[in-house]
Design a protein around this motif. Structure first.
Motif, PDB file in Angstrom:
ATOM      1  N   LEU A  84     -15.935  -4.956  37.127  1.00 55.80           N
ATOM      2  CA  LEU A  84     -15.105  -3.802  36.802  1.00 55.80           C
ATOM      3  C   LEU A  84     -14.922  -3.697  35.295  1.00 55.80           C
ATOM      4  O   LEU A  84     -14.911  -4.692  34.577  1.00 55.80           O
ATOM      5  CB  LEU A  84     -13.735  -3.921  37.480  1.00 55.80           C
ATOM      6  N   HIS A  85     -14.773  -2.482  34.833  1.00 52.96           N
ATOM      7  CA  HIS A  85     -14.564  -2.227  33.407  1.00 52.96           C
ATOM      8  C   HIS A  85     -13.216  -2.806  32.979  1.00 52.96           C
ATOM      9  O   HIS A  85     -12.196  -2.568  33.616  1.00 52.96           O
ATOM     10  CB  HIS A  85     -14.595  -0.724  33.150  1.00 52.96           C
ATOM     11  N   ALA A  86     -13.223  -3.569  31.900  1.00 46.01           N
ATOM     12  CA  ALA A  86     -11.977  -4.146  31.382  1.00 46.01           C
ATOM     13  C   ALA A  86     -11.333  -3.177  30.402  1.00 46.01           C
ATOM     14  O   ALA A  86     -12.017  -2.458  29.675  1.00 46.01           O
ATOM     15  CB  ALA A  86     -12.263  -5.473  30.691  1.00 46.01           C
ATOM     16  N   VAL A  87     -10.019  -3.152  30.389  1.00 48.23           N
ATOM     17  CA  VAL A  87      -9.266  -2.250  29.511  1.00 48.23           C
ATOM     18  C   VAL A  87      -8.455  -3.089  28.532  1.00 48.23           C
ATOM     19  O   VAL A  87      -7.545  -3.813  28.925  1.00 48.23           O
ATOM     20  CB  VAL A  87      -8.328  -1.334  30.322  1.00 48.23           C
ATOM     21  N   LYS A  88      -8.791  -2.994  27.265  1.00 48.34           N
ATOM     22  CA  LYS A  88      -8.064  -3.726  26.228  1.00 48.34           C
ATOM     23  C   LYS A  88      -6.803  -2.954  25.854  1.00 48.34           C
ATOM     24  O   LYS A  88      -6.854  -1.747  25.594  1.00 48.34           O
ATOM     25  CB  LYS A  88      -8.940  -3.928  24.994  1.00 48.34           C
ATOM     26  N   LYS A  89      -5.687  -3.649  25.826  1.00 47.52           N
ATOM     27  CA  LYS A  89      -4.386  -3.001  25.625  1.00 47.52           C
ATOM     28  C   LYS A  89      -4.272  -2.288  24.287  1.00 47.52           C
ATOM     29  O   LYS A  89      -3.814  -1.140  24.214  1.00 47.52           O
ATOM     30  CB  LYS A  89      -3.267  -4.038  25.751  1.00 47.52           C
ATOM     31  N   CYS A 144     -20.464   8.677  26.759  1.00 49.78           N
ATOM     32  CA  CYS A 144     -20.373   8.840  25.301  1.00 49.78           C
ATOM     33  C   CYS A 144     -18.966   8.581  24.773  1.00 49.78           C
ATOM     34  O   CYS A 144     -18.804   8.064  23.674  1.00 49.78           O
ATOM     35  CB  CYS A 144     -20.796  10.249  24.896  1.00 49.78           C
ATOM     36  N   HIS A 145     -17.973   8.951  25.567  1.00 50.28           N
ATOM     37  CA  HIS A 145     -16.577   8.796  25.153  1.00 50.28           C
ATOM     38  C   HIS A 145     -15.894   7.796  26.085  1.00 50.28           C
ATOM     39  O   HIS A 145     -15.575   8.144  27.214  1.00 50.28           O
ATOM     40  CB  HIS A 145     -15.824  10.133  25.248  1.00 50.28           C
ATOM     41  N   ASP A 146     -15.669   6.578  25.612  1.00 57.26           N
ATOM     42  CA  ASP A 146     -14.990   5.587  26.444  1.00 57.26           C
ATOM     43  C   ASP A 146     -13.589   6.092  26.791  1.00 57.26           C
ATOM     44  O   ASP A 146     -12.737   6.267  25.927  1.00 57.26           O
ATOM     45  CB  ASP A 146     -14.884   4.252  25.703  1.00 57.26           C
ATOM     46  N   THR A 147     -13.360   6.349  28.073  1.00 56.65           N
ATOM     47  CA  THR A 147     -12.124   6.966  28.529  1.00 56.65           C
ATOM     48  C   THR A 147     -10.876   6.217  28.064  1.00 56.65           C
ATOM     49  O   THR A 147      -9.871   6.818  27.722  1.00 56.65           O
ATOM     50  CB  THR A 147     -12.103   7.034  30.075  1.00 56.65           C
ATOM     51  N   HIS A 148     -10.965   4.891  28.032  1.00 57.90           N
ATOM     52  CA  HIS A 148      -9.779   4.075  27.766  1.00 57.90           C
ATOM     53  C   HIS A 148      -9.491   3.844  26.287  1.00 57.90           C
ATOM     54  O   HIS A 148      -8.407   3.383  25.941  1.00 57.90           O
ATOM     55  CB  HIS A 148      -9.909   2.723  28.479  1.00 57.90           C
ATOM     56  N   SER A 149     -10.445   4.150  25.427  1.00 62.29           N
ATOM     57  CA  SER A 149     -10.208   3.913  23.998  1.00 62.29           C
ATOM     58  C   SER A 149     -10.532   5.123  23.126  1.00 62.29           C
ATOM     59  O   SER A 149     -10.349   5.080  21.911  1.00 62.29           O
ATOM     60  CB  SER A 149     -11.042   2.715  23.514  1.00 62.29           C
ATOM     61  N   PRO A 175      -7.888  -7.506  46.937  1.00 59.78           N
ATOM     62  CA  PRO A 175      -8.190  -6.221  46.292  1.00 59.78           C
ATOM     63  C   PRO A 175      -7.281  -5.105  46.822  1.00 59.78           C
ATOM     64  O   PRO A 175      -6.581  -5.290  47.813  1.00 59.78           O
ATOM     65  CB  PRO A 175      -9.635  -5.973  46.698  1.00 59.78           C
ATOM     66  N   HIS A 176      -7.310  -3.943  46.160  1.00 58.92           N
ATOM     67  CA  HIS A 176      -6.543  -2.800  46.626  1.00 58.92           C
ATOM     68  C   HIS A 176      -7.041  -2.391  48.005  1.00 58.92           C
ATOM     69  O   HIS A 176      -8.232  -2.412  48.278  1.00 58.92           O
ATOM     70  CB  HIS A 176      -6.696  -1.627  45.653  1.00 58.92           C
ATOM     71  N   GLN A 177      -6.108  -2.000  48.846  1.00 61.57           N
ATOM     72  CA  GLN A 177      -6.458  -1.691  50.224  1.00 61.57           C
ATOM     73  C   GLN A 177      -7.078  -0.309  50.394  1.00 61.57           C
ATOM     74  O   GLN A 177      -7.719  -0.041  51.387  1.00 61.57           O
ATOM     75  CB  GLN A 177      -5.207  -1.802  51.107  1.00 61.57           C
ATOM     76  N   THR A 178      -6.862   0.578  49.422  1.00 61.55           N
ATOM     77  CA  THR A 178      -7.410   1.926  49.539  1.00 61.55           C
ATOM     78  C   THR A 178      -8.642   2.079  48.669  1.00 61.55           C
ATOM     79  O   THR A 178      -8.814   1.366  47.677  1.00 61.55           O
ATOM     80  CB  THR A 178      -6.359   2.973  49.114  1.00 61.55           C
ATOM     81  N   GLU A 179      -9.471   3.015  49.022  1.00 64.57           N
ATOM     82  CA  GLU A 179     -10.686   3.265  48.259  1.00 64.57           C
ATOM     83  C   GLU A 179     -10.323   3.905  46.925  1.00 64.57           C
ATOM     84  O   GLU A 179      -9.564   4.876  46.868  1.00 64.57           O
ATOM     85  CB  GLU A 179     -11.612   4.186  49.038  1.00 64.57           C
ATOM     86  N   ALA A 180     -10.863   3.366  45.843  1.00 59.66           N
ATOM     87  CA  ALA A 180     -10.554   3.892  44.508  1.00 59.66           C
ATOM     88  C   ALA A 180     -11.133   5.287  44.346  1.00 59.66           C
ATOM     89  O   ALA A 180     -12.311   5.510  44.562  1.00 59.66           O
ATOM     90  CB  ALA A 180     -11.108   2.966  43.438  1.00 59.66           C
ATOM     91  N   LYS A 181     -10.286   6.223  44.003  1.00 54.92           N
ATOM     92  CA  LYS A 181     -10.706   7.609  43.803  1.00 54.92           C
ATOM     93  C   LYS A 181     -10.339   8.008  42.380  1.00 54.92           C
ATOM     94  O   LYS A 181      -9.173   7.989  42.006  1.00 54.92           O
ATOM     95  CB  LYS A 181     -10.001   8.515  44.812  1.00 54.92           C
ATOM     96  N   THR A 182     -11.327   8.347  41.586  1.00 56.19           N
ATOM     97  CA  THR A 182     -11.081   8.675  40.193  1.00 56.19           C
ATOM     98  C   THR A 182     -11.179  10.168  39.971  1.00 56.19           C
ATOM     99  O   THR A 182     -12.128  10.809  40.423  1.00 56.19           O
ATOM    100  CB  THR A 182     -12.097   7.962  39.276  1.00 56.19           C
ATOM    101  N   THR A 183     -10.186  10.744  39.298  1.00 50.34           N
ATOM    102  CA  THR A 183     -10.236  12.143  38.920  1.00 50.34           C
ATOM    103  C   THR A 183     -11.139  12.287  37.714  1.00 50.34           C
ATOM    104  O   THR A 183     -10.949  11.618  36.707  1.00 50.34           O
ATOM    105  CB  THR A 183      -8.822  12.667  38.577  1.00 50.34           C
ATOM    106  N   GLY A 184     -12.145  13.154  37.825  1.00 51.09           N
ATOM    107  CA  GLY A 184     -13.107  13.311  36.753  1.00 51.09           C
ATOM    108  C   GLY A 184     -12.526  13.977  35.523  1.00 51.09           C
ATOM    109  O   GLY A 184     -11.529  14.710  35.591  1.00 51.09           O
ATOM    110  N   CYS A 185     -13.171  13.725  34.379  1.00 48.94           N
ATOM    111  CA  CYS A 185     -12.722  14.315  33.104  1.00 48.94           C
ATOM    112  C   CYS A 185     -12.760  15.836  33.185  1.00 48.94           C
ATOM    113  O   CYS A 185     -11.831  16.514  32.726  1.00 48.94           O
ATOM    114  CB  CYS A 185     -13.622  13.852  31.965  1.00 48.94           C
ATOM    115  N   VAL A 186     -13.834  16.380  33.743  1.00 45.47           N
ATOM    116  CA  VAL A 186     -13.999  17.833  33.814  1.00 45.47           C
ATOM    117  C   VAL A 186     -12.888  18.462  34.637  1.00 45.47           C
ATOM    118  O   VAL A 186     -12.245  19.429  34.212  1.00 45.47           O
ATOM    119  CB  VAL A 186     -15.381  18.185  34.412  1.00 45.47           C
ATOM    120  N   GLN A 187     -12.635  17.908  35.826  1.00 41.70           N
ATOM    121  CA  GLN A 187     -11.612  18.470  36.702  1.00 41.70           C
ATOM    122  C   GLN A 187     -10.222  18.387  36.072  1.00 41.70           C
ATOM    123  O   GLN A 187      -9.438  19.340  36.139  1.00 41.70           O
ATOM    124  CB  GLN A 187     -11.601  17.747  38.057  1.00 41.70           C
ATOM    125  N   CYS A 188      -9.931  17.264  35.424  1.00 39.14           N
ATOM    126  CA  CYS A 188      -8.601  17.052  34.858  1.00 39.14           C
ATOM    127  C   CYS A 188      -8.327  18.012  33.705  1.00 39.14           C
ATOM    128  O   CYS A 188      -7.303  18.696  33.668  1.00 39.14           O
ATOM    129  CB  CYS A 188      -8.467  15.605  34.388  1.00 39.14           C
TER     130      CYS A 188
END
Length: 253
Positions: free
Chosen positions: A49-54, A146-151, A80-93
């Motif tokens: 999984l992608h790590a997120v630096k604080k 191209c654009h790291d979402t977390h940084s 692990p989390h019991q539900t399936e991970a669902k990510t909202t896309g950049c475009v939709q958001c």
């Protein structure tokens, strides 16, 4: 007695999940990269999984958001989390945020969001947005490639950070996808100036191909626009070229 112990165990497990809040502080306790977390991938192979630096996240444009704003399928704090991970896309958001702003008549207060939506519309018409032939579940290149979402953050124009960011564009485009083009670019006068001399005034990929509305280099619109793109830097060359037969024909389209 066994039933009582089972019930107590179940209550304890439920209490643990409730105690693990779905806020950023709780998420980053596990997803900060100090310990690698692997899950099953698309073909059942294990992937990290992608790590997120604080610190980088705290300085990013998304720092004010909660993790679950995008990862909406996460409903519990289990491992692990019991539900399936669902990510909202950049475009939709971003599109929804802009539509909400239009309804609230607050678009004038959010010019940057308007620019993002314009970039999205340009991106939708490009090769990057097409379905990938090898992996139909993804597109050729998504925003996060191209654009790291977390940084991600756009440094102010004229700042040292903006210059450093600009110089990373060839590696962003080339190292992951366009490796042959990066090798060829590295031998050119532009590439040597950027990669070896770290000259921010030399041309990078986006100076000729643009950032989001990337078109096929064989189409007429690209060929006509490339004259203006080159001429933006090489003004004297453009002036002399414009006076030639070729330049005049080009100006007529």
């Amino acid at each position: 007695m066994a039933g009582l112990l089972f019930a107590m165990s179940a209550l304890a497990s439920e209490s643990d999940l409730t105690a693990h809040k779905l806020d950023n502080a709780s998420c980053l306790k596990c997803h900060n990269g100090t310990k690698e977390i692997k899950v099953a991938g698309a073909s059942d192979e294990m992937r990290a999984l992608h790590a997120v630096k604080k610190l980088p996240f705290s300085k990013s444009v998304h720092a004010g958001l909660q993790c679950v704003s995008c990862h909406q399928g996460i409903k519990d704090g289990g491992k692990p989390h019991q539900t399936e991970a669902k990510t909202t896309g950049c475009v939709q958001c971003h599109t929804k945020l802009w539509e909400d702003a239009k309804l609230a008549k607050t678009t004038a207060d959010k010019p940057r969001l308007g620019t993002v939506v314009q970039n999205i519309e340009a991106y939708k018409k490009t090769f990057h947005a097409l379905q990938n032939k090898d992996d139909p579940a993804r597109v050729n290149a998504s925003c996060d490639d191209c654009h790291d979402t977390h940084s991600f953050n756009v440094p102010p124009k004229g700042s040292p950070d903006r210059t450093a960011w600009h110089l990373t564009i060839p590696s962003t485009c080339g190292e992951k996808c366009h490796t042959d083009e990066l090798d060829e670019y590295g031998t050119s006068v532009h590439g040597k100036q950027v990669l070896d001399q770290h000259n921010p005034k030399a041309a990078v990929c986006t100076d000729c191909h643009t950032s989001h509305g990337i078109t096929n280099t064989s189409v007429e619109s690209f060929k006509l626009d490339i004259v203006k793109a080159c001429g933006g830097c090489h003004k004297e060359n453009l002036k002399s070229y414009s006076e030639t037969f070729h330049g005049q024909i080009n100006a007529l389209g």
